[in-house]
Design an enzyme around this catalytic site. Structure first.
Site, PDB file in Angstrom:
ATOM      1  N   CYS A 157      -2.104  -6.773   1.270  1.00 57.38           N
ATOM      2  CA  CYS A 157      -1.021  -7.726   0.988  1.00 57.38           C
ATOM      3  C   CYS A 157       0.083  -7.750   2.046  1.00 57.38           C
ATOM      4  O   CYS A 157       0.993  -8.566   1.975  1.00 57.38           O
ATOM      5  CB  CYS A 157      -0.424  -7.459  -0.392  1.00 57.38           C
ATOM      6  SG  CYS A 157       0.660  -6.021  -0.445  1.00 57.38           S
ATOM      7  N   CYS A 216       0.328  -5.054  -4.559  1.00 61.11           N
ATOM      8  CA  CYS A 216      -1.003  -5.547  -4.948  1.00 61.11           C
ATOM      9  C   CYS A 216      -1.790  -4.551  -5.789  1.00 61.11           C
ATOM     10  O   CYS A 216      -2.874  -4.874  -6.256  1.00 61.11           O
ATOM     11  CB  CYS A 216      -1.803  -5.950  -3.716  1.00 61.11           C
ATOM     12  SG  CYS A 216      -2.323  -4.550  -2.704  1.00 61.11           S
ATOM     13  N   CYS A 220      -1.261  11.329   1.985  1.00 55.84           N
ATOM     14  CA  CYS A 220      -2.553  11.355   2.672  1.00 55.84           C
ATOM     15  C   CYS A 220      -3.228   9.996   2.405  1.00 55.84           C
ATOM     16  O   CYS A 220      -3.665   9.733   1.286  1.00 55.84           O
ATOM     17  CB  CYS A 220      -3.371  12.512   2.103  1.00 55.84           C
ATOM     18  SG  CYS A 220      -4.933  12.763   2.938  1.00 55.84           S
ATOM     19  N   CYS A 245       0.291  -2.691   4.205  1.00 58.27           N
ATOM     20  CA  CYS A 245      -0.858  -2.714   3.301  1.00 58.27           C
ATOM     21  C   CYS A 245      -1.890  -3.675   3.876  1.00 58.27           C
ATOM     22  O   CYS A 245      -1.563  -4.825   4.206  1.00 58.27           O
ATOM     23  CB  CYS A 245      -0.419  -3.167   1.913  1.00 58.27           C
ATOM     24  SG  CYS A 245      -1.797  -3.366   0.767  1.00 58.27           S
ATOM     25  N   CYS A 290      -0.265   0.643  -3.719  1.00 56.87           N
ATOM     26  CA  CYS A 290       0.685  -0.338  -3.198  1.00 56.87           C
ATOM     27  C   CYS A 290       1.422  -0.974  -4.375  1.00 56.87           C
ATOM     28  O   CYS A 290       0.805  -1.410  -5.343  1.00 56.87           O
ATOM     29  CB  CYS A 290      -0.071  -1.405  -2.410  1.00 56.87           C
ATOM     30  SG  CYS A 290       0.986  -2.791  -1.927  1.00 56.87           S
TER      31      CYS A 290
HETATM   32 FE    FE Z   1      -0.657  -4.181  -1.094  1.00 55.65          FE
END
Ligand code: FE
Length: 171
Positions: A88, A137, A157, A85, A134
Site C-alpha cells: 500500500c 492494509c 524483523c 509497504c 501494516c
Molecule cells: Fe500496507
C-alpha cells in the site's frame, strides 16, 4: 417538568460529541513533532491482492509467509531512504533505524511512525511472538522481538518482500 427533561437531553446530546472531540484531539504534540495523520485503511479481496502483488509478496504479506534468511532484497541494503509497504506504500521504516542484526532479514529498532504498524500476538508454530502488520492494509510484515539495540531495545524483523525501498534523493 417536560422542559427540564428536554434541557437534560440537550445537555447530554451536546456533551457527548464535545467530549468525543476532545478525546480525539488528544494531548498537544511536542514541538517539532509531525502532526499525526489518520490512517485510511486500504482493503482488497484476497483475489485482488493476488493480482496486485507478486507471488512472493502475496505469500508474505497476505499469507503470513517468511522469506528465507539472506535471500531478500534488503537485509544487506545500507542506502539512505525510507522503506514503504510493498502493498500500500505506507512509510514503515527509515534507514536511520536499520541495523545489522546478523539474522538475514532487514532489522529496525523503531517504526517510521508508531501508528503505521500494528503489533499482534502470534501463537503459530508453537511460539509466542509479536506479529507486525501494516496499519493501512493489514499486510503481514514480520515480527518484533525485545533483543534489539538501544534506544528502544526492540528488533523489528521484517521480510524484504513486504517492503519497497525509496532511496533518498542524492544531491
Ligand atoms: Fe500496507
Amino acid at each position: 417538568m417536560n422542559d427540564r427533561i428536554l434541557v437534560t437531553a440537550l445537555v447530554l446530546a451536546l456533551s457527548v460529541p464535545a467530549s468525543a472531540l476532545a478525546a480525539g484531539a488528544g494531548p498537544a504534540t511536542p514541538s517539532g513533532a509531525r502532526a499525526k495523520e489518520a490512517i485510511v485503511k486500504v482493503t482488497h479481496s484476497e483475489k485482488e491482492w493476488q493480482k496486485l502483488l507478486t507471488s512472493e509478496q502475496f505469500r508474505v504479506l497476505r499469507q503470513h509467509g517468511t522469506e528465507v534468511a539472506f535471500t531478500g532484497k534488503y537485509w544487506n541494503n545500507h542506502a539512505e531512504g525510507t522503506y514503504l509497504c510493498a502493498a500500500c506504500g505506507l512509510e514503515l521504516f527509515s534507514s536511520a533505524t536499520k541495523f545489522d542484526s546478523g539474522t538475514g532479514w532487514p532489522s529496525f529498532w523503531q517504526p517510521f511512525e508508531k501508528s503505521h504498524v500494528i503489533v499482534n500476538t502470534d501463537a503459530s508454530y508453537g511460539m509466542s511472538r509479536d506479529e507486525v502488520t501494516c496499519a493501512r492494509c493489514g499486510g503481514h510484515l514480520g515480527h518484533v522481538f525485545d533483543d534489539g539495540p538501544k534506544p528502544t531495545g526492540l528488533r523489528y524483523c521484517i521480510n524484504s518482500a513486504a517492503l519497497k525501498f525509496a532511496e533518498k534523493d542524492k544531491k
